[in-house]
Design an enzyme around this catalytic site. Structure first.
Site, PDB file in Angstrom:
ATOM      1  N   ARG A 273      -9.689   1.647  -3.636  1.00 51.28           N
ATOM      2  CA  ARG A 273      -8.745   2.751  -3.612  1.00 51.28           C
ATOM      3  C   ARG A 273      -7.313   2.242  -3.745  1.00 51.28           C
ATOM      4  NH1 ARG A 273     -10.808   5.841   0.639  1.00 51.28           N
ATOM      5  NH2 ARG A 273     -12.148   7.112  -0.644  1.00 51.28           N
ATOM      6  N   GLY A 274      -7.070   1.045  -3.249  1.00 48.82           N
ATOM      7  CA  GLY A 274      -5.734   0.463  -3.323  1.00 48.82           C
ATOM      8  C   GLY A 274      -5.258   0.329  -4.755  1.00 48.82           C
TER       9      GLY A 274
END
Lengths: 334, 561
Positions: A273-274
């Protein structure tokens, strides 16, 4: 009710303002978490942003603010076919709100008096296509947090209770604020926010005085004050609209993708997700700045707010992860 | 003029200003136990140009924000909506405000922020330092008035001149602030370590109201002084000035390095605005300034996430309990099946009474609510021996172990409190909290040395545990010591008496049913400690030469057993 404080008149707090503008350009970034002391203008900024945003077109009376008549949920039984313009919704989620109020529940009144099974939409329905603002998000009850996580991820609210089986779209930008001294936020929820910023009271006397002056003239001479800032607000709104149009055309060079991945690997952030948020936010920033190609500068600018809350956190590390991100960014991007 | 009547005059002044601009000044926090002074003050409240509305800390959403009037709806079979208190402007008077939870505070803050002309009067009846009104609310209100200790003779019951107030109110919009007024107030706020920008904003509005009250259309120095003296003292975090000796606080709250830096920076940069102003405010600073700040910043987290009773029978989550008749007030959920079951037997009879009605005939008395019971949050109270003997050998290890345990407590979402005993007594370094940042900070600054007042440590732990239990937490006391009690409860160096005191208090803990755990960190296990653990009915864990990790493992195991 008076109109909210103009967004452009907020003194300082650039990181917070930028984060909010970026989520307005691309709601898919996934929300902003604002951590900081009391009286730093957190809620003022959220409300100001909503007033700044262009109104949305929605079917009249639709509880989930559908854009087209065909999208209206069946259960809402909307008679009207008119599409009207209404301000971007900003819904407050108060602490202690019950599950029923958040997700919606059986309309007891209709069930009992008329014997009809009807759905009474909750806050999530009203927040669709807008903002859901949670003040003191770190003090929110755990089971409500679970609910929010689920809906924020899927963009859809599913209600299966009391004989109801209802689903409706619930795509909203989560904006949470809180004071970390009063309690921590669960890592699962932290990760779900796209961006996180930390706000502090301005330390410069001049800046503080300016805040007081503006607020005072906002309160004592509202009409003149609003007029004075209207053009600045309009300018930001136009930039947001232009950026929204320009967003799909942003070119992402291959090396930048590598940079994103390397940065996240170096920081050891969990999951992918980063990287995804980093990329999305950087593209939104490029669009906002009127650029057509993504560069390292964009990454550098937004890396702290996109990544600092995603690090595998050492609960006893008090230096804050912002410093760690800044160091790693300097290492990786040079 | 006595000190009491001075304070009374200040309180009346605050109320008068509030009556001039109730919506702008947002309200007043009144700290006083019930008594003649409070009674007299409340009798003056009708001077506010708003209808007074009483709230109580457990007010439901329906009453606050409005909702369906179920009883009337069912009876009349048409939708009847109740208007909530938040709908129309009013002066909301909230009694027992120190009992208001974080959720009510958030809702009321929302009402105040909406600028719909509400003002809030909080009646804070807190008896102890730790009992305070929710900071999210008190921060938004301009005035803080303390009436404790004012006698009946000092409280002047003369009502205000309402005509004066009306005149002031009509003059208020035309009052102008000078260009430097904001600067003076902001600089002054910085000198008192007030970080929030709400304070100078409110002070400026107070100055405006004060000018209007004196029938001037410009703010004067007098107005600024009054505003600062009414708004700042309760918010100050540092006493300014060079000659002021810092009050000897037991454990001064550690400002982070940045804060200190920023304080000194701001102080250096600013010229003294007006020594007179500073003196005016300083005279009103609460005597226990630094003592008071610790609970003020931490009490929130504990009250924020706990319920009212130790049983914690709620109606939202947990193990289901049998349904119970009740009213739907927005906080509870209806048990539909039970409601229908309750209504079923009456259908034929009700049908006869109203033959035209369609559908089921439900009366409000049929409504059954769902109830749940949930296990409450755990509170780990660490009682750490920081005496000379322990400091020499094991304090570092103990700190390490506590940190590890804290990390685990964090993962389990437990609350943590920290008590240290050394020298002549014990002190609560950290009230129950979930904030690790604070815990870590306090622990790092824990000094060692002095005698071993074991009894005092146990006493403090017991008191904290009972207090926490009343807030709905389940406390456990974990005691880390080397066991050589040599200071009695009243601070005398008497080994025999000290041991006796410790035993008595250990029994007391057992009688109150507080679970515990005794960790012996001395080099050779102590029989005295084993006995003490037996008196507490707590597991005894001797840990000679244990490292932090083993210590933490032992505690976790003992707690889970």
């Amino acid at each position: 009710m008076t109109s909210p404080f103009p967004f452009s008149a907020i003194v300082g707090q650039t990181a917070m303002k930028q984060a909010m503008i970026l989520t307005a350009i691309d709601p898919g970034i996934g929300g902003v978490l604002v951590f900081g002391d009391r009286g730093t203008g957190k809620s003022t900024a959220v409300r100001a942003l909503a007033a700044l945003l262009p109104p949305i077109m929605a079917v009249e009376g639709c509880p989930v603010n559908s854009a087209r008549v065909a999208d209206c949920p069946e259960w809402a039984e909307i008679g009207s076919k008119k599409v009207i313009s209404r301000p971007t919704p900003v819904i407050d989620l108060p602490l202690g709100a019950t599950e029923d109020r958040v997700v919606g529940a059986l309309d007891i009144e209709r069930a009992l008096t008329r014997g009809e099974k009807a759905f009474e939409p909750g806050l999530l329905a009203r927040a669709n296509r807008g903002y859901l603002y949670i003040d003191e998000v770190n003090l929110l009850e755990d089971h409500i947090v679970d609910l929010l996580l689920d809906v924020a991820q899927s963009g859809e609210n599913v209600v299966e209770r009391e004989g109801l089986s209802i689903r409706h779209p619930a795509r909203f930008v989560l904006v949470g604020s809180g004071n970390p001294e009063e309690g921590e936020l669960r890592p699962q929820l932290l990760d779900r926010f796209g961006l996180s910023v930390e706000v502090r009271s301005p330390t410069d006397i001049e800046e503080r005085v300016e805040v007081i002056r503006r607020r005072d003239s906002f309160e004592s001479d509202n009409a003149t004050f609003m007029k004075r800032w209207r053009s600045a607000d309009t300018k930001i709104r136009k930039r947001i609209l232009t950026a929204r149009e320009g967003l799909p055309k942003i070119v992402t060079p291959e090396p930048i993708l590598r940079d994103c991945a390397e940065l996240c690997m170096a920081l050891g952030s969990d999951g992918l997700r980063g990287e995804l948020t980093l990329l999305r936010t950087a593209r939104a920033l490029a669009a906002y700045e009127g650029d057509t190609t993504l560069t390292r500068d964009h990454l550098r600018n937004i890396a702290p707010s996109a990544l600092s809350h995603r690090l595998r956190r050492d609960p006893l590390d008090e230096a804050g992860s912002g410093a760690r991100v800044a160091r790693t960014v300097a290492d990786v991007l040079g | 003029m006595s000190e009491g009547s001075d304070r009374w005059d200040a309180a009346c002044q605050a109320l008068r200003l509030l009556a001039v601009d109730p919506a702008g000044l947002k309200g007043l926090c009144l700290r006083a136990r019930s008594g003649p002074a409070r009674q007299t003050f409340l009798a003056l409240l009708p001077a506010l140009p708003l209808p007074l509305r009483k709230l109580h800390p457990t007010i439901s959403d329906e009453q606050l924000f409005g909702g369906i009037d179920l009883a009337a709806t069912l009876a009349g079979e048409t939708l009847v909506i109740n208007q909530g208190l938040a709908h129309a402007p009013g002066a909301l008077v909230i009694a027992m405000a120190e009992r208001a939870g974080a959720d009510l505070a958030a809702k009321l803050a929302q009402v105040l922020d909406a600028d719909r002309g509400h003002c809030l009067i909080m009646l804070d009846e807190g008896a102890e330092e730790a009992e305070r009104t929710p900071p999210a609310l008190s921060e938004r209100l301009a005035f803080h008035v303390d009436l404790d200790g004012i006698g009946l003779g000092e409280a002047d019951p003369t009502p205000f001149d309402l005509v004066d107030l009306d005149d002031a109110r009509s003059l208020l919009p035309s009052v102008t602030a000078g260009p430097d007024d904001a600067t003076v107030l902001v600089t002054l706020a910085a000198r008192f370590g007030i970080d929030s920008l709400r304070a100078p904003l409110l002070a400026l509005r107070v100055a405006r109201a004060s000018a209007a009250l004196n029938l001037r259309d410009r703010i004067t120095a007098e107005d600024l002084a009054l505003a600062a003296s009414l708004v700042y003292p309760s918010r100050a975090t540092i006493a300014p000035a060079e000659d002021e000796p810092t009050p000897p606080a037991p454990e001064p709250p550690e400002p982070s390095p940045e804060d200190q830096l920023q304080d000194s920076e701001t102080r250096d940069r600013t010229e003294l605005p007006d020594e007179l102003l500073i003196d005016a405010v300083r005279a009103l600073l609460p005597a226990n300034l630094l003592d008071g700040m610790v609970p003020a910043t931490t009490s929130r987290s504990s009250s924020g996430s706990s319920g009212a009773g130790s049983k914690r029978k709620g109606n939202r989550r947990g193990r289901p309990l049998p349904p119970r008749p009740g009213r739907l007030d927005g906080t509870s959920r209806i048990d539909l099946v039970a409601t229908l079951r309750a209504a079923a037997p009456w259908q034929p009879m009700r049908r006869k009474a109203s033959p035209d009605a369609k559908g089921l005939l439900i009366r409000p008395s049929d409504i059954r609510l769902k109830r749940y019971e949930e296990t409450s949050d755990r509170l780990l109270i660490f009682v750490v021996d920081a005496s000379g003997s322990a400091a020499m050998s094991r304090l570092g290890e103990a700190k390490g172990a506590v940190e590890l345990l804290l990390a685990e407590a964090y993962a389990r979402r437990d609350h943590v409190a920290l008590i240290a005993f050394r020298g002549l007594g014990a002190e609560i370094l950290l009230p129950p909290t979930r904030s690790l940042v604070q815990t870590k900070r306090r622990l790092a600054s824990l000094p060692g040395g002095g005698g071993t007042p074991l009894a005092a440590g146990l006493k403090a732990a017991g008191e904290l545990a009972v207090q926490a239990r009343s807030r709905g937490l389940s406390p456990t006391v974990a005691m880390l010591t080397d066991g050589r009690a040599n200071i009695t409860l009243d601070g005398m160096a008497d080994r025999t008496q000290a041991a006796q005191d410790a035993t008595t208090l250990a029994r007391l803990l057992r009688a109150q049913g507080i679970p515990g755990l005794v960790l012996d960190m001395s080099n050779r296990p102590q029989d005295a400690l084993r006995d003490l653990a037996a008196q507490m009915n707590a597991p005894y864990v001797p840990l000679p030469r244990a490292d932090a990790r083993r210590l933490s493992g032992a505690i976790t195991k003992a707690l889970e057993a």
